[in-house]
Design a protein around this motif. Structure first.
Motif, PDB file in Angstrom:
ATOM      1  N   PHE A  11     -41.869  46.284  54.131  1.00 49.20           N
ATOM      2  CA  PHE A  11     -43.070  45.588  53.667  1.00 49.20           C
ATOM      3  C   PHE A  11     -44.224  45.839  54.636  1.00 49.20           C
ATOM      4  CE2 PHE A  11     -45.752  41.763  53.959  1.00 49.20           C
ATOM      5  CZ  PHE A  11     -46.263  41.737  52.667  1.00 49.20           C
ATOM      6  N   TRP A  12     -43.992  45.673  55.926  1.00 47.00           N
ATOM      7  CA  TRP A  12     -45.057  45.873  56.906  1.00 47.00           C
ATOM      8  C   TRP A  12     -45.422  47.345  57.041  1.00 47.00           C
ATOM      9  CZ3 TRP A  12     -47.960  42.017  57.611  1.00 47.00           C
ATOM     10  CH2 TRP A  12     -47.444  40.730  57.589  1.00 47.00           C
ATOM     11  N   ARG A  13     -44.432  48.238  56.869  1.00 48.92           N
ATOM     12  CA  ARG A  13     -44.725  49.675  56.914  1.00 48.92           C
ATOM     13  C   ARG A  13     -45.635  50.078  55.765  1.00 48.92           C
ATOM     14  NH1 ARG A  13     -39.630  53.352  57.591  1.00 48.92           N
ATOM     15  NH2 ARG A  13     -40.899  54.272  55.972  1.00 48.92           N
ATOM     16  N   SER A  14     -45.496  49.422  54.624  1.00 44.41           N
ATOM     17  CA  SER A  14     -46.361  49.759  53.488  1.00 44.41           C
ATOM     18  C   SER A  14     -47.824  49.479  53.816  1.00 44.41           C
ATOM     19  CB  SER A  14     -45.927  48.999  52.231  1.00 44.41           C
ATOM     20  OG  SER A  14     -46.142  47.613  52.372  1.00 44.41           O
ATOM     21  N   PHE A  15     -48.085  48.454  54.637  1.00 44.58           N
ATOM     22  CA  PHE A  15     -49.458  48.199  55.085  1.00 44.58           C
ATOM     23  C   PHE A  15     -49.962  49.352  55.947  1.00 44.58           C
ATOM     24  CE2 PHE A  15     -48.548  43.793  53.969  1.00 44.58           C
ATOM     25  CZ  PHE A  15     -49.747  43.410  53.389  1.00 44.58           C
ATOM     26  N   THR A  16     -49.088  49.873  56.800  1.00 41.50           N
ATOM     27  CA  THR A  16     -49.459  51.010  57.648  1.00 41.50           C
ATOM     28  C   THR A  16     -49.859  52.198  56.783  1.00 41.50           C
ATOM     29  OG1 THR A  16     -47.923  50.265  59.357  1.00 41.50           O
ATOM     30  CG2 THR A  16     -48.649  52.553  59.482  1.00 41.50           C
ATOM     31  N   PHE A  17     -49.059  52.470  55.748  1.00 42.72           N
ATOM     32  CA  PHE A  17     -49.383  53.583  54.850  1.00 42.72           C
ATOM     33  C   PHE A  17     -50.709  53.344  54.138  1.00 42.72           C
ATOM     34  CE2 PHE A  17     -44.540  53.981  54.444  1.00 42.72           C
ATOM     35  CZ  PHE A  17     -44.468  54.819  55.546  1.00 42.72           C
ATOM     36  N   ALA A  18     -50.935  52.122  53.698  1.00 41.87           N
ATOM     37  CA  ALA A  18     -52.178  51.799  52.988  1.00 41.87           C
ATOM     38  C   ALA A  18     -53.384  51.981  53.908  1.00 41.87           C
ATOM     39  CB  ALA A  18     -52.119  50.372  52.447  1.00 41.87           C
ATOM     40  N   PHE A  19     -53.278  51.503  55.153  1.00 44.12           N
ATOM     41  CA  PHE A  19     -54.392  51.666  56.086  1.00 44.12           C
ATOM     42  C   PHE A  19     -54.611  53.137  56.429  1.00 44.12           C
ATOM     43  CE2 PHE A  19     -53.733  47.081  57.026  1.00 44.12           C
ATOM     44  CZ  PHE A  19     -55.012  46.676  56.672  1.00 44.12           C
ATOM     45  N   GLY A  25     -59.275  58.452  53.486  1.00 49.10           N
ATOM     46  CA  GLY A  25     -60.398  58.463  52.547  1.00 49.10           C
ATOM     47  C   GLY A  25     -61.728  58.360  53.268  1.00 49.10           C
ATOM     48  N   PHE A  26     -61.784  57.479  54.257  1.00 46.94           N
ATOM     49  CA  PHE A  26     -63.024  57.274  55.006  1.00 46.94           C
ATOM     50  C   PHE A  26     -63.421  58.526  55.783  1.00 46.94           C
ATOM     51  CE2 PHE A  26     -65.579  55.805  58.599  1.00 46.94           C
ATOM     52  CZ  PHE A  26     -66.531  55.038  57.949  1.00 46.94           C
ATOM     53  N   THR A  27     -62.434  59.198  56.365  1.00 49.57           N
ATOM     54  CA  THR A  27     -62.755  60.354  57.209  1.00 49.57           C
ATOM     55  C   THR A  27     -62.995  61.630  56.411  1.00 49.57           C
ATOM     56  OG1 THR A  27     -60.399  60.809  57.561  1.00 49.57           O
ATOM     57  CG2 THR A  27     -61.540  59.473  59.235  1.00 49.57           C
ATOM     58  N   THR A  28     -62.533  61.665  55.154  1.00 49.74           N
ATOM     59  CA  THR A  28     -62.665  62.907  54.390  1.00 49.74           C
ATOM     60  C   THR A  28     -63.626  62.819  53.206  1.00 49.74           C
ATOM     61  OG1 THR A  28     -60.775  62.371  52.961  1.00 49.74           O
ATOM     62  CG2 THR A  28     -60.315  63.632  54.974  1.00 49.74           C
ATOM     63  N   GLU A  29     -63.977  61.633  52.779  1.00 46.54           N
ATOM     64  CA  GLU A  29     -64.781  61.482  51.568  1.00 46.54           C
ATOM     65  C   GLU A  29     -66.161  60.906  51.880  1.00 46.54           C
ATOM     66  OE1 GLU A  29     -63.908  62.537  48.445  1.00 46.54           O
ATOM     67  OE2 GLU A  29     -62.184  63.381  49.513  1.00 46.54           O
ATOM     68  N   LYS A  30     -67.183  61.729  51.693  1.00 47.81           N
ATOM     69  CA  LYS A  30     -68.566  61.312  51.954  1.00 47.81           C
ATOM     70  C   LYS A  30     -68.961  60.113  51.092  1.00 47.81           C
ATOM     71  CE  LYS A  30     -71.556  63.962  50.248  1.00 47.81           C
ATOM     72  NZ  LYS A  30     -72.458  65.026  49.806  1.00 47.81           N
ATOM     73  N   ASN A  31     -68.554  60.124  49.830  1.00 52.91           N
ATOM     74  CA  ASN A  31     -68.911  59.017  48.939  1.00 52.91           C
ATOM     75  C   ASN A  31     -68.301  57.703  49.390  1.00 52.91           C
ATOM     76  OD1 ASN A  31     -70.435  60.687  47.321  1.00 52.91           O
ATOM     77  ND2 ASN A  31     -68.812  61.002  45.817  1.00 52.91           N
ATOM     78  N   LEU A  32     -67.083  57.750  49.894  1.00 47.23           N
ATOM     79  CA  LEU A  32     -66.445  56.519  50.381  1.00 47.23           C
ATOM     80  C   LEU A  32     -67.194  55.976  51.601  1.00 47.23           C
ATOM     81  CD1 LEU A  32     -64.152  54.558  49.813  1.00 47.23           C
ATOM     82  CD2 LEU A  32     -62.723  55.901  51.336  1.00 47.23           C
ATOM     83  N   ARG A  33     -67.611  56.866  52.489  1.00 47.26           N
ATOM     84  CA  ARG A  33     -68.402  56.412  53.648  1.00 47.26           C
ATOM     85  C   ARG A  33     -69.715  55.792  53.187  1.00 47.26           C
ATOM     86  NH1 ARG A  33     -66.346  61.231  55.679  1.00 47.26           N
ATOM     87  NH2 ARG A  33     -68.298  62.363  55.363  1.00 47.26           N
ATOM     88  N   LEU A  69     -61.808  51.977  43.434  1.00 49.65           N
ATOM     89  CA  LEU A  69     -61.901  53.078  42.473  1.00 49.65           C
ATOM     90  C   LEU A  69     -62.188  54.404  43.164  1.00 49.65           C
ATOM     91  CD1 LEU A  69     -63.700  51.555  39.369  1.00 49.65           C
ATOM     92  CD2 LEU A  69     -61.437  52.600  39.468  1.00 49.65           C
ATOM     93  N   GLU A  70     -62.970  54.376  44.222  1.00 49.39           N
ATOM     94  CA  GLU A  70     -63.235  55.613  44.966  1.00 49.39           C
ATOM     95  C   GLU A  70     -61.942  56.129  45.605  1.00 49.39           C
ATOM     96  OE1 GLU A  70     -65.134  58.704  45.604  1.00 49.39           O
ATOM     97  OE2 GLU A  70     -66.563  57.111  45.128  1.00 49.39           O
ATOM     98  N   LEU A  71     -61.110  55.231  46.107  1.00 48.63           N
ATOM     99  CA  LEU A  71     -59.817  55.643  46.670  1.00 48.63           C
ATOM    100  C   LEU A  71     -58.897  56.204  45.586  1.00 48.63           C
ATOM    101  CD1 LEU A  71     -59.301  52.683  49.148  1.00 48.63           C
ATOM    102  CD2 LEU A  71     -59.584  55.098  49.781  1.00 48.63           C
ATOM    103  N   ILE A  72     -58.878  55.571  44.419  1.00 50.91           N
ATOM    104  CA  ILE A  72     -58.078  56.078  43.298  1.00 50.91           C
ATOM    105  C   ILE A  72     -58.596  57.448  42.861  1.00 50.91           C
ATOM    106  CG2 ILE A  72     -57.511  55.711  40.857  1.00 50.91           C
ATOM    107  CD1 ILE A  72     -57.439  52.665  41.531  1.00 50.91           C
ATOM    108  N   ASN A  73     -59.907  57.593  42.806  1.00 50.87           N
ATOM    109  CA  ASN A  73     -60.506  58.884  42.467  1.00 50.87           C
ATOM    110  C   ASN A  73     -60.059  59.958  43.454  1.00 50.87           C
ATOM    111  OD1 ASN A  73     -62.338  60.758  41.196  1.00 50.87           O
ATOM    112  ND2 ASN A  73     -63.749  60.392  42.882  1.00 50.87           N
ATOM    113  N   THR A  74     -60.048  59.629  44.733  1.00 53.89           N
ATOM    114  CA  THR A  74     -59.609  60.572  45.755  1.00 53.89           C
ATOM    115  C   THR A  74     -58.144  60.949  45.541  1.00 53.89           C
ATOM    116  OG1 THR A  74     -61.206  59.708  47.341  1.00 53.89           O
ATOM    117  CG2 THR A  74     -59.323  60.906  48.255  1.00 53.89           C
TER     118      THR A  74
END
Length: 130
Positions: A11-19, A25-33, A69-74
């Protein structure tokens, strides 16, 4: 008992994966930033304009909706690139439709933001002008 510890660990590892996903997404997607930056500006304006609870609820739904939605799009873009590394019209359509979902929700968020913020800004201008 052992399975309980294993379940908690996963359960706690799933949070790690989500983060990690958010970070990727933040480091690779200009739109997300851009959406994150816009969210910070909106939050600052919301604090400055003293939004009511109901207004905050709409703002929060809009912020997290657009970012989600931006994360899902990615994710869809990555899957399409994996499955169809060369150009294919259906791959393009999948990417375009996923991007359209973000665009539609973003338009809704802009409209809601205007409905919340413009009357408050007009009231402030009226106070200072007369």
């Amino acid at each position: 008992m052992n399975t309980d510890l294993k379940d908690r660990s996963s359960f706690w590892r799933s949070f790690t994966f989500a983060f990690r996903g958010i970070y990727h997404g933040f480091t690779t997607e200009k739109n997300l930033r851009f959406h994150f930056a816009a969210s910070i500006v909106v939050i600052i304006f919301g604090i400055a304009l003293n939004l009511r609870l109901v207004e905050w609820l709409f703002v929060i739904i809009c912020i997290f909706g657009v970012i989600s939605l931006e994360l899902i799009n990615t994710a869809i873009e990555r899957i399409v690139d994996l499955v169809s590394p060369t150009y294919h019209p259906l791959a393009k359509q999948a990417k375009d439709v996923a991007a359209a979902a973000v665009l539609c929700f973003s338009f809704m968020a802009i409209i809601i933001g205007c409905l919340i913020f413009i009357p408050k800004i007009i009231n402030i201008i009226r106070l200072y002008l007369g």
